[in-house]
Design a protein around this motif. Structure first.
Motif, mmCIF file in Angstrom:
data_model
loop_
_atom_site.group_PDB
_atom_site.id
_atom_site.type_symbol
_atom_site.label_atom_id
_atom_site.label_comp_id
_atom_site.label_asym_id
_atom_site.label_seq_id
_atom_site.Cartn_x
_atom_site.Cartn_y
_atom_site.Cartn_z
ATOM 1 N N GLU B 158 0.823 -1.218 0.000
ATOM 2 C CA GLU B 158 0.000 0.000 0.000
ATOM 3 C C GLU B 158 0.860 1.271 0.000
ATOM 4 O OE1 GLU B 158 -3.664 -0.812 2.437
ATOM 5 O OE2 GLU B 158 -2.878 1.033 3.366
ATOM 6 N N ASN B 159 1.848 1.306 0.863
ATOM 7 C CA ASN B 159 2.704 2.486 0.940
ATOM 8 C C ASN B 159 4.082 2.068 1.450
ATOM 9 O OD1 ASN B 159 3.979 4.915 1.401
ATOM 10 N ND2 ASN B 159 2.129 5.924 2.170
ATOM 11 N N PRO B 160 4.936 1.606 0.537
ATOM 12 C CA PRO B 160 6.210 1.018 0.978
ATOM 13 C C PRO B 160 7.062 1.979 1.807
ATOM 14 C CG PRO B 160 6.151 1.258 -1.437
ATOM 15 C CD PRO B 160 4.771 1.549 -0.924
ATOM 16 N N VAL B 161 7.118 3.240 1.405
ATOM 17 C CA VAL B 161 8.003 4.177 2.111
ATOM 18 C C VAL B 161 7.518 4.402 3.544
ATOM 19 C CG1 VAL B 161 8.947 6.522 2.135
ATOM 20 C CG2 VAL B 161 8.730 5.278 -0.030
ATOM 21 N N GLU B 162 6.227 4.626 3.672
ATOM 22 C CA GLU B 162 5.695 4.858 5.005
ATOM 23 C C GLU B 162 5.855 3.622 5.890
ATOM 24 O OE1 GLU B 162 1.971 7.207 5.419
ATOM 25 O OE2 GLU B 162 1.449 5.547 6.760
ATOM 26 N N PHE B 163 5.610 2.460 5.287
ATOM 27 C CA PHE B 163 5.732 1.216 6.057
ATOM 28 C C PHE B 163 7.173 1.022 6.539
ATOM 29 C CE2 PHE B 163 6.500 -3.416 6.207
ATOM 30 C CZ PHE B 163 5.621 -3.737 7.225
ATOM 31 N N LEU B 164 8.133 1.217 5.639
ATOM 32 C CA LEU B 164 9.537 1.046 6.027
ATOM 33 C C LEU B 164 9.912 2.065 7.097
ATOM 34 C CD1 LEU B 164 11.243 0.488 2.533
ATOM 35 C CD2 LEU B 164 10.626 -1.231 4.225
ATOM 36 N N HIS B 165 9.466 3.304 6.864
ATOM 37 C CA HIS B 165 9.842 4.390 7.760
ATOM 38 C C HIS B 165 9.210 4.241 9.151
ATOM 39 C CE1 HIS B 165 11.615 8.537 7.655
ATOM 40 N NE2 HIS B 165 11.056 8.489 8.847
ATOM 41 N N CYS B 166 7.922 4.033 9.158
ATOM 42 C CA CYS B 166 7.194 4.110 10.432
ATOM 43 C C CYS B 166 7.025 2.772 11.145
ATOM 44 C CB CYS B 166 5.817 4.740 10.214
ATOM 45 S SG CYS B 166 5.941 6.396 9.521
ATOM 46 N N VAL B 167 7.139 1.660 10.418
ATOM 47 C CA VAL B 167 6.939 0.353 11.063
ATOM 48 C C VAL B 167 8.265 -0.410 11.193
ATOM 49 C CG1 VAL B 167 5.716 -1.848 10.963
ATOM 50 C CG2 VAL B 167 4.575 0.240 10.156
ATOM 51 N N ILE B 168 8.996 -0.509 10.096
ATOM 52 C CA ILE B 168 10.217 -1.327 10.115
ATOM 53 C C ILE B 168 11.352 -0.651 10.887
ATOM 54 C CG2 ILE B 168 11.997 -2.398 8.666
ATOM 55 C CD1 ILE B 168 9.245 -3.833 8.695
ATOM 56 N N LEU B 169 11.610 0.623 10.599
ATOM 57 C CA LEU B 169 12.732 1.286 11.287
ATOM 58 C C LEU B 169 12.598 1.229 12.817
ATOM 59 C CD1 LEU B 169 13.655 4.422 9.089
ATOM 60 C CD2 LEU B 169 14.775 2.195 9.201
ATOM 61 N N PRO B 170 11.428 1.558 13.374
ATOM 62 C CA PRO B 170 11.331 1.460 14.850
ATOM 63 C C PRO B 170 11.575 0.042 15.374
ATOM 64 C CG PRO B 170 9.447 2.665 13.952
ATOM 65 C CD PRO B 170 10.199 2.102 12.784
ATOM 66 N N ARG B 171 11.162 -0.966 14.590
ATOM 67 C CA ARG B 171 11.362 -2.345 15.035
ATOM 68 C C ARG B 171 12.833 -2.759 14.967
ATOM 69 N NH1 ARG B 171 6.700 -5.476 11.668
ATOM 70 N NH2 ARG B 171 4.970 -4.555 12.803
ATOM 71 N N ALA B 172 13.479 -2.358 13.894
ATOM 72 C CA ALA B 172 14.845 -2.842 13.660
ATOM 73 C C ALA B 172 15.897 -1.935 14.291
ATOM 74 C CB ALA B 172 15.099 -2.981 12.163
ATOM 75 N N CYS B 173 15.501 -0.713 14.640
ATOM 76 C CA CYS B 173 16.475 0.253 15.167
ATOM 77 C C CYS B 173 16.015 0.804 16.506
ATOM 78 C CB CYS B 173 16.662 1.416 14.193
ATOM 79 S SG CYS B 173 17.048 0.924 12.521
ATOM 80 N N PRO B 174 16.279 0.078 17.597
ATOM 81 C CA PRO B 174 15.823 0.536 18.914
ATOM 82 C C PRO B 174 16.386 1.912 19.287
ATOM 83 C CG PRO B 174 16.988 -1.581 19.070
ATOM 84 C CD PRO B 174 16.943 -1.223 17.628
ATOM 85 N N GLY B 175 17.503 2.300 18.695
ATOM 86 C CA GLY B 175 18.092 3.595 19.010
ATOM 87 C C GLY B 175 17.222 4.760 18.573
ATOM 88 N N LEU B 176 16.249 4.503 17.702
ATOM 89 C CA LEU B 176 15.402 5.579 17.189
ATOM 90 C C LEU B 176 14.212 5.879 18.094
ATOM 91 C CD1 LEU B 176 15.228 4.712 13.370
ATOM 92 C CD2 LEU B 176 16.185 6.791 14.359
ATOM 93 N N GLY B 177 13.798 4.905 18.872
ATOM 94 C CA GLY B 177 12.595 5.104 19.672
ATOM 95 C C GLY B 177 11.361 5.181 18.790
ATOM 96 N N ALA B 178 10.317 5.801 19.299
ATOM 97 C CA ALA B 178 9.054 5.873 18.553
ATOM 98 C C ALA B 178 9.089 7.044 17.571
ATOM 99 C CB ALA B 178 7.903 6.055 19.528
ATOM 100 N N PRO B 179 8.489 6.835 16.391
ATOM 101 C CA PRO B 179 8.470 7.923 15.409
ATOM 102 C C PRO B 179 7.912 9.207 16.021
ATOM 103 C CG PRO B 179 7.650 5.914 14.411
ATOM 104 C CD PRO B 179 7.837 5.625 15.871
#
Lengths: 222, 425
Positions: B158-179
């Motif tokens: 549906e929206n690859p960029v948003e999914f990667l940005h808002c769902v995958i990055l927080p899961r894979a990068c704990p250093g980022l915290g919540a969007p």
């Protein structure tokens, strides 16, 4: 009855080799429900694993096929083993494999396929995980007394670690007790000679076939 | 001591670096254009061998920028080559980060690779670094992981960029915290600062390397949709199983990823005479032709064709044994770029299939350089070059440029010597 059982077991084998996961699990389920000897199903698994190896060697199967086949074999085993325990039977192991990804390398796709397939054909497998130092291999050989040691690794640095591991095994006088196979995308005959292993493989299926050959030779030799 | 061809070449680098650089650029461009240069270009090596030879640790090569130039400059001096890739500082796969920012052409390409300092901020689970999760003397490693469930393909499509940005990055990068959290915003500011520092360091280093007889061509980055899924979302084995278990979802996801991949790639404009787009392939060799032709190649082909049409040249690393799929490359326009083969089971067959259509790079098993002797290496390369040289369009290289620790210096010299001796047309 027995001939229809043969037909069903043959269908199971075919569905595994066709990589038809759904059908293979369904047939297994049906066989177990009709109280077929679980060992008969495990025999099919072993036969399938060997045939899968052959297909891989002939270039008919690829890694993605091994992964799918491994999943199917694992799925069948998971259904069969509780049943086997239930009827108070156990499975004969063909040999003991100690395996790990060598020091400095954390890649485990190949190793995990070997573990799944080796278990499916009846090896008892001790999996040491990834980034395993030579000392840990040596200690584990002393503790578990395996027939075969598998050294896995993807990175080119793994070749150096494999050599160190084999050297450590030799230095502790254990080299003659085990056959050593190295595996990974970048190993070959040159690497095998450099490392001082007994065999090498780029793929899990060939690796399992080599290991089966070794245990048979040993049986044959008394 | 008798001087070998490599010694004479090193002396020329010292004496007339500008002339040598010009020769290299012409030689390389000619090979990329499928032509016959004066000599087969020789690709460089690096990896653990670089660390061992120069004494720099993997930790320093990843984190200590000030320690890198002396090591790298000594290495390129002592092991000259026509063209090569040295990651300084060390980098690992991180294309998913670029895909999270495809609408920011000013930096999407720059964060395409993970570095140690960026890993420290993101704490990403995709990679492990020396002096952090790994020992200081060990190569940083990409391990990937499973960060998406099969049922989430729909969201990815549906929206690859948003999914990667808002769902995958927080899961894979704990250093980022919540969007949107202070941690998230602060982390990205830090990433920007770190990238700025690394970028200016690299520009300076490239100028220094250039002064020593090395030409440079701009390079942008692209990827294969299926490898985005395998490397960053589902782990390679998960991706392989998904092709069979959820074929429609998998294909739709691949299709959806093509556009952001192209956006990242075109963030750097094509500049004549040569701007490469680099694509390393990962799942390729693991797939049977049926899966490759259905789930992998159509989307890779689309990326390559689009970029070639825009004026770029491809530089694609075909990992593993790509021979079963090699004929598909002929579907690309003639002269589309360079195919670097890691270890096709029959290199000559790959060459024979592609010569005159694709520039072929590779041909030397790294294990030969590690475990062979200078005589064996010379013999092997003489034979290889007698078979692949005549038509042009060939670049001599090991299957991977990373050589392990313990590789004899004499063998690396023998590789370069043999290229210089037997590679002249």
């Amino acid at each position: 009855m027995s001939s229809s059982l043969e037909v069903e077991l043959e269908r199971l084998l075919k569905s595994i080799l066709d990589l038809n996961e759904e059908k293979a699990l369904e047939i297994t389920e049906n066989l177990l429900t009709s109280n077929v000897d679980p060992l008969k199903i495990l025999e099919v698994i072993k036969k399938a694993a060997e045939e899968i190896g052959g297909r891989f060697e002939r270039g008919e199967y690829f890694v993605a096929d091994l992964v799918m086949a491994g999943e199917i074999l694992k799925g069948i085993s998971e259904k069969v083993m509780p049943k086997l325990r239930e009827v108070g039977r156990s499975r004969e192991t063909v040999g003991k494999l100690l395996i790990g990804t060598v020091e400095g390398d954390i890649h485990d796709i190949g190793k995990n396929i070997v573990v799944t397939m080796a278990e499916a054909v009846g090896f008892e497998v001790v999996d040491l995980g990834v980034d395993v130092p030579p000392k840990k291999f040596v200690e584990a050989i002393k503790q578990h007394n395996p027939n075969i040691v598998g050294l896995s690794g993807l990175l080119t640095l793994a070749i150096d670690s494999m050599k160190k591991t084999v050297d450590a095994i030799r230095e502790t006088g254990l080299r003659e007790k085990v056959k050593i196979i190295i595996g990974g995308g970048r190993v070959d005959q040159y690497a095998c000679e450099y490392v001082g292993a007994d065999a090498w493989t780029n793929d899990a299926a060939t690796g399992v076939r080599i290991m089966l050959k070794w245990v048979r030779e040993k049986e044959g030799g008394g | 001591m008798v001087k070998e061809p490599i010694d004479l070449w090193i002396e020329r680098h010292e004496r007339e670096p500008d002339v040598v650089a010009k020769e290299k650029a012409e030689r390389f461009l000619k090979a990329v254009e499928l032509g016959v240069p004066d000599r087969v270009p020789i690709a460089g090596v690096a990896g653990d061998f670089l660390c061992q030879y120069t004494g720099i640790s993997w930790y320093d090569l990843s984190y200590n920028l000030e320690k890198i130039p002396p090591a790298v400059l000594k290495f390129v001096h002592d092991f000259p080559h026509d063209w090569g890739i040295i990651f300084a500082p060390m980098m690992l796969e991180g294309f998913v980060l670029a895909l999270a920012f495809p609408d920011f052409p000013d930096f999407s390409n720059t964060i395409r690779f993970l570095t140690g300092p960026v890993h420290d901020i993101l704490k990403d689970k995709w990679s492990q670094w020396p002096g952090r999760e790994l020992r200081e003397d060990v190569h940083p490693q990409f391990r990937g992981g499973e960060f998406m469930e099969p049922k989430e393909y729909k969201k990815l499509i549906e929206n690859p960029v948003e999914f990667l940005h808002c769902v995958i990055l927080p899961r894979a990068c704990p250093g980022l915290g919540a969007p949107g959290s202070p941690q998230w915003n602060g982390a990205w500011v830090r990433v920007g600062m770190v990238m700025q520092r690394i970028l200016s360091f690299q520009l300076q280093l490239f100028v220094e390397i250039g002064k020593r007889g090395y030409p440079a061509f701009p390079i942008t980055n692209a990827y294969t949709s299926a490898d985005v899924i395998g490397d960053f979302l589902r782990y390679p084995t998960g991706a392989m199983l998904d092709m069979r278990r959820y074929p429609d979802d998998f294909k739709a996801a691949c299709e959806a990823l093509v556009e952001p991949i192209l956006k990242v790639a075109t963030a750097i404009p094509p500049i004549p005479p040569l701007t490469f787009f680099f694509i390393p392939l990962h799942l390729n060799e693991m797939l049977p032709p049926k899966l490759y032709n259905e789930f992998y190649w159509p989307y890779l082909k689309k990326v390559i064709e689009t970029l070639v049409e825009k004026g770029y040249k491809g530089f694609v690393f075909f990992e593993g044994d790509h021979l079963p799929h090699v004929e598909t490359i002929l579907e690309l326009p003639k002269g589309w770029g360079v195919a670097w083969f890691e270890r096709p089971r029959d290199f000559i067959k790959a060459w024979e299939t592609l010569k005159g259509h694709t520039t072929v790079m590779g041909g030397v098993p790294p294990s030969l350089i590690v475990g062979g002797t200078p005589e064996k290496i010379d013999e092997y390369l003489k034979d290889l070059l007698s078979k692949v040289k005549p038509e042009g369009g060939f670049i001599l290289s090991p299957g991977v440029n990373e050589l392990p620790k313990g590789t004899p210096v004499a063998n690396v010299r023998a590789y370069i010597n043999a290229g210089l001796k037997h590679g002249a047309y």
